[in-house]
Design a protein around this motif. Structure first.
Motif, PDB file in Angstrom:
ATOM      1  N   ILE A 126      38.728  33.603  55.372  1.00 14.73           N
ATOM      2  CA  ILE A 126      38.514  32.144  55.432  1.00 14.73           C
ATOM      3  C   ILE A 126      39.489  31.546  56.445  1.00 14.73           C
ATOM      4  N   CYS A 127      40.740  31.967  56.353  1.00 14.65           N
ATOM      5  CA  CYS A 127      41.748  31.521  57.324  1.00 14.65           C
ATOM      6  C   CYS A 127      42.387  32.755  57.939  1.00 14.65           C
ATOM      7  N   GLN A 128      42.773  32.629  59.225  1.00 11.12           N
ATOM      8  CA  GLN A 128      43.390  33.795  59.880  1.00 11.12           C
ATOM      9  C   GLN A 128      44.731  34.144  59.248  1.00 11.12           C
ATOM     10  N   LYS A 170      48.550  33.017  49.775  1.00 15.30           N
ATOM     11  CA  LYS A 170      49.074  31.698  50.165  1.00 15.30           C
ATOM     12  C   LYS A 170      49.717  31.826  51.538  1.00 15.30           C
ATOM     13  N   GLY A 171      49.225  31.053  52.485  1.00 16.12           N
ATOM     14  CA  GLY A 171      49.649  31.190  53.876  1.00 16.12           C
ATOM     15  C   GLY A 171      50.980  30.526  54.189  1.00 16.12           C
ATOM     16  N   GLY A 172      51.468  30.788  55.393  1.00 14.29           N
ATOM     17  CA  GLY A 172      52.789  30.315  55.795  1.00 14.29           C
ATOM     18  C   GLY A 172      52.868  28.808  56.017  1.00 14.29           C
ATOM     19  N   GLY A 173      51.785  28.210  56.552  1.00 12.87           N
ATOM     20  CA  GLY A 173      51.825  26.768  56.836  1.00 12.87           C
ATOM     21  C   GLY A 173      52.068  25.969  55.574  1.00 12.87           C
ATOM     22  N   CYS A 174      51.362  26.313  54.517  1.00 10.09           N
ATOM     23  CA  CYS A 174      51.552  25.563  53.270  1.00 10.09           C
ATOM     24  C   CYS A 174      52.833  26.008  52.565  1.00 10.09           C
ATOM     25  N   GLU A 175      53.183  27.293  52.708  1.00  6.69           N
ATOM     26  CA  GLU A 175      54.436  27.757  52.077  1.00  6.69           C
ATOM     27  C   GLU A 175      55.630  26.984  52.659  1.00  6.69           C
ATOM     28  N   GLY A 230      50.481  21.329  55.942  1.00  5.09           N
ATOM     29  CA  GLY A 230      50.036  22.376  55.013  1.00  5.09           C
ATOM     30  C   GLY A 230      48.522  22.411  54.885  1.00  5.09           C
ATOM     31  N   CYS A 231      47.807  21.893  55.898  1.00  2.00           N
ATOM     32  CA  CYS A 231      46.339  21.843  55.897  1.00  2.00           C
ATOM     33  C   CYS A 231      45.807  21.121  54.671  1.00  2.00           C
ATOM     34  N   SER A 232      46.106  19.826  54.616  1.00  2.00           N
ATOM     35  CA  SER A 232      45.578  18.995  53.544  1.00  2.00           C
ATOM     36  C   SER A 232      44.060  18.846  53.703  1.00  2.00           C
ATOM     37  N   ASP A 240      49.815  24.308  48.109  1.00  2.00           N
ATOM     38  CA  ASP A 240      48.785  25.205  48.662  1.00  2.00           C
ATOM     39  C   ASP A 240      47.774  24.371  49.435  1.00  2.00           C
ATOM     40  N   CYS A 241      47.206  25.003  50.466  1.00  2.00           N
ATOM     41  CA  CYS A 241      46.297  24.290  51.363  1.00  2.00           C
ATOM     42  C   CYS A 241      44.884  24.226  50.793  1.00  2.00           C
ATOM     43  N   TRP A 242      43.959  23.626  51.557  1.00  3.10           N
ATOM     44  CA  TRP A 242      42.565  23.579  51.102  1.00  3.10           C
ATOM     45  C   TRP A 242      41.997  24.991  50.971  1.00  3.10           C
ATOM     46  N   PHE A 256      42.468  27.533  49.390  1.00  3.31           N
ATOM     47  CA  PHE A 256      43.185  27.887  48.160  1.00  3.31           C
ATOM     48  C   PHE A 256      42.536  29.159  47.605  1.00  3.31           C
ATOM     49  N   ARG A 257      43.054  30.302  48.098  1.00  4.75           N
ATOM     50  CA  ARG A 257      42.418  31.589  47.802  1.00  4.75           C
ATOM     51  C   ARG A 257      43.060  32.220  46.578  1.00  4.75           C
ATOM     52  N   ARG A 258      42.332  32.159  45.481  1.00  8.35           N
ATOM     53  CA  ARG A 258      42.867  32.673  44.220  1.00  8.35           C
ATOM     54  C   ARG A 258      41.707  33.187  43.385  1.00  8.35           C
ATOM     55  N   GLY A 309      47.087  22.970  68.293  1.00 11.05           N
ATOM     56  CA  GLY A 309      47.680  23.521  67.073  1.00 11.05           C
ATOM     57  C   GLY A 309      47.218  22.706  65.896  1.00 11.05           C
ATOM     58  N   LYS A 310      48.059  22.659  64.870  1.00 14.46           N
ATOM     59  CA  LYS A 310      47.719  21.784  63.744  1.00 14.46           C
ATOM     60  C   LYS A 310      48.988  21.219  63.122  1.00 14.46           C
ATOM     61  N   GLY A 311      48.818  20.041  62.531  1.00 17.07           N
ATOM     62  CA  GLY A 311      49.923  19.406  61.826  1.00 17.07           C
ATOM     63  C   GLY A 311      50.778  18.494  62.689  1.00 17.07           C
ATOM     64  N   GLY A 358      42.949  23.102  60.761  1.00 16.31           N
ATOM     65  CA  GLY A 358      43.701  24.216  60.184  1.00 16.31           C
ATOM     66  C   GLY A 358      42.870  24.998  59.188  1.00 16.31           C
ATOM     67  N   GLY A 359      42.960  26.304  59.287  1.00 12.03           N
ATOM     68  CA  GLY A 359      42.250  27.176  58.353  1.00 12.03           C
ATOM     69  C   GLY A 359      40.826  27.479  58.764  1.00 12.03           C
ATOM     70  N   ALA A 360      40.291  26.764  59.776  1.00  6.75           N
ATOM     71  CA  ALA A 360      38.879  26.964  60.134  1.00  6.75           C
ATOM     72  C   ALA A 360      38.732  28.194  61.039  1.00  6.75           C
TER      73      ALA A 360
HETATM   74  S1  SF4 Z   1      44.548  26.805  55.805  1.00  4.00           S
HETATM   75 FE1  SF4 Z   1      46.335  26.175  56.987  1.00  4.00          FE
HETATM   76  S2  SF4 Z   1      48.108  26.259  55.617  1.00  4.00           S
HETATM   77 FE2  SF4 Z   1      46.399  27.405  54.698  1.00  4.00          FE
HETATM   78  S3  SF4 Z   1      46.813  29.508  55.266  1.00  4.00           S
HETATM   79 FE3  SF4 Z   1      45.398  28.653  56.773  1.00  4.00          FE
HETATM   80  S4  SF4 Z   1      46.673  27.835  58.436  1.00  4.00           S
HETATM   81 FE4  SF4 Z   1      48.003  28.212  56.668  1.00  4.00          FE
END
Ligand code: SF4
Length: 510
Positions: free
Chosen positions: A62-64, A142-147, A187-189, A274-276, A278-280, A421-423, A445-447
């Motif tokens: 879903i996200c790289q 959980k990715g780095g941007g939101c962490e 954090g990719c809201s 956590d970003c949108w 939200f992989r769980r 970039g993003k943010g 972000g995340g796309a």
């Molecule tokens: S959606 Fe954004 S914050 Fe979440 S993992 Fe991807 S780049 Fe990082």
């Protein structure tokens, strides 16, 4: 010994990385329905919805940034946890080899990427014994941007726009709102927060992250916490931070709060954002075979409900007809004609560069001519194809603010015209863009799947010694959409939204 355990783990990792759970889809569908499609927020959410569907249909990430894998495993008494942990590691390496996870584990001293997502502290695995005759495995990626937008407060504290936060539940509410406001789009809201009241600094963060294993639509069994969760949701969505920090109606899709006892002298509030994306997910396994007997967070093994209709999906990026087309290399006149809010479609060559590339360019000439060029803050997932060929399978933007110390110098020195970039970025970059005649574009972000489909080919790669995500990839793209959020005239949408949402934050202080 549990002959299917390894395969079940690979299935769990793959599905977690590629298929968002129903509660998150539902919350994102509600966010999409609340925005006009032609607005910045509406366009961002439509791209996100397309990306969610594309990832599921091609079983791509879903996200790289496939994040830090964190497993919570419950086992019957007597289970061999040493063997299980070995199997978890083997499954992580296999999922990485298949391109479901990006190599994300980096030696903190040398900067070397292990290449298989294994290393000290990676993955995170917590075991707990229970009295059931079954194994439960839950996983969050959980990715780095939101962490990086996590926050920890020690109360009492004075908070910008909110005044004093006391050692009370209202003080807790203020901390959470402050964290959501500070995160803006970094954090990719729209995101979700897991919160811990109390504990020590370490257990507080851990318990906050554990709250993210709750479903977005559950109700806290403690009515006092349920009340704050609701109050935070209402107030946070008044802030109009919006999707990706573009402004808009949805800033937060979940708030889950837990509490631990604390020392009398300490009162920590720990917030895990956590970003949108939200992989769980989770599975229950047969204790003798390791076969999956049920999926958690999903109804049986039914397919996910798509975010968009097939027609909407086929229609692609929602265009208004006002988009500006740019072909790299880009001229000074073209850049100076752009202003904050413009949507651009970029075609031609772009170069990826994130932390290692920026640090390198401060001391060395670039390996390519970057004049008039496009620099994309991105650490893609790339797989080898044929003899010397490469294919990008996920390529969304990474958080740009990390490059703030370098960006203005690099733009000026090497004639870069567009940074994507993003943010958003800070004051030093904004001044540098104005001086050098360059713009900052915010991609969604995340796309990662959406943007991977804008890449026609990988034309080359430089600086491979930094590892796949950190290398400089030469990408030929067509109609890559992004929004001008910092222009060459000193304007910044990020600054404006932060200021406006700060004023709204002050309005919800009581
Ligand atoms: S959606 Fe954004 S914050 Fe979440 S993992 Fe991807 S780049 Fe990082």
């Amino acid at each position: 010994m549990l002959p299917s355990f390894f395969d079940s783990l690979v299935q769990l990792i793959t599905r977690t990385s590629t298929d968002l759970p129903p509660d998150v889809r539902k919350a994102m569908a509600a966010a999409l329905a609340s925005e006009e499609r032609a607005t910045r927020a509406g366009q961002a959410l439509t791209i996100i919805a397309q990306n969610i569907d594309q990832a599921e249909s091609c079983e791509g990430p879903i996200c790289q940034d496939t994040g830090m894998p964190t497993f919570e495993i419950k086992v019957p008494v007597g289970a061999n946890q040493i063997w299980m942990k070995q199997q978890v590691k083997a499954a992580i390496a296999e999922a990485t080899r298949r391109g479901k996870l990006r190599p994300n584990s980096v030696d903190s001293i040398t900067g070397e990427n292990s290449g298989d997502n294994l290393g000290p502290g990676t993955p995170i695995v917590h075991f707990e014994q229970w009295e059931q005759d079954a194994i439960e495995v839950k996983l969050i990626l959980k990715g780095g941007g939101c962490e990086n937008t996590n926050a920890q407060y020690a109360l009492p504290a004075d908070l910008e726009h909110l005044g004093r936060a006391d050692r009370t539940l209202d003080g807790v509410r203020k901390c959470i709102l402050h964290a959501v406001w500070k995160a803006q789009g970094k954090g990719c809201s729209p995101g979700s927060v897991g919160v811990c009241i109390g504990g020590d600094r370490t257990s507080g963060y851990l318990h906050a992250k554990e709250q993210l294993f709750r479903t977005l639509d559950d109700t806290n069994p403690d009515p006092r916490l349920a009340e704050i969760e609701e109050a935070v949701m209402d107030a946070a969505n008044e802030l109009t931070v919006g999707p990706m920090g573009f402004g808009g109606k949805t800033s937060l899709i979940g708030c889950k709060i837990g509490a631990l006892n604390r020392l009398p002298a300490s009162f920590f509030v720990s917030v895990a954002y956590d970003c949108w994306a939200f992989r769980r997910l989770g599975v229950t396994l047969d204790a003798r075979s390791g076969v999956i007997t049920s999926w958690l967070y999903r109804e049986g093994d039914t397919p996910s409900v798509p975010m968009l209709t097939p027609e909407q999906l086929a229609a692609g990026f929602p265009r208004t007809g006002r988009e500006v087309r740019l072909q790299a290399p880009i001229t000074d006149d073209q850049i100076r004609a752009l202003k904050v809010g413009d949507v651009v479609l970029i075609s031609g060559r772009m170069y990826t560069g994130r932390d290692a590339v920026h640090a390198h360019l401060m001391k060395h000439e670039p390996p390519v001519d970057m004049r008039g060029g496009v620099l994309y803050h991105c650490g893609p997932v790339v797989v080898k194809e044929g003899e010397g060929g490469w294919r990008v399978t996920a390529a969304g933007p990474t958080t740009s603010i990390r490059e703030e110390p370098y960006q203005a110098d690099i733009v000026e020195r090497y004639g870069v015209r567009v940074v994507i970039g993003k943010g958003g970025m800070g004051g030093k970059t904004l001044a540098g863009l104005k001086k050098s005649g360059a713009v900052y574009l915010n991609a969604i972000g995340g796309a990662a799947q959406f943007y991977a489909r804008c890449i026609d080919r990988v034309a080359g790669v430089s600086l491979m010694q930094f590892g796949t995500p950190e290398a400089m990839w030469h990408l030929d793209v067509t109609d890559f959409p992004a929004i001008v959020t910092m222009d060459a005239h000193g304007n910044s949408l990020h600054k404006d939204v932060e200021q406006a949402s700060g004023e709204k934050l002050a309005a919800v202080r009581d």
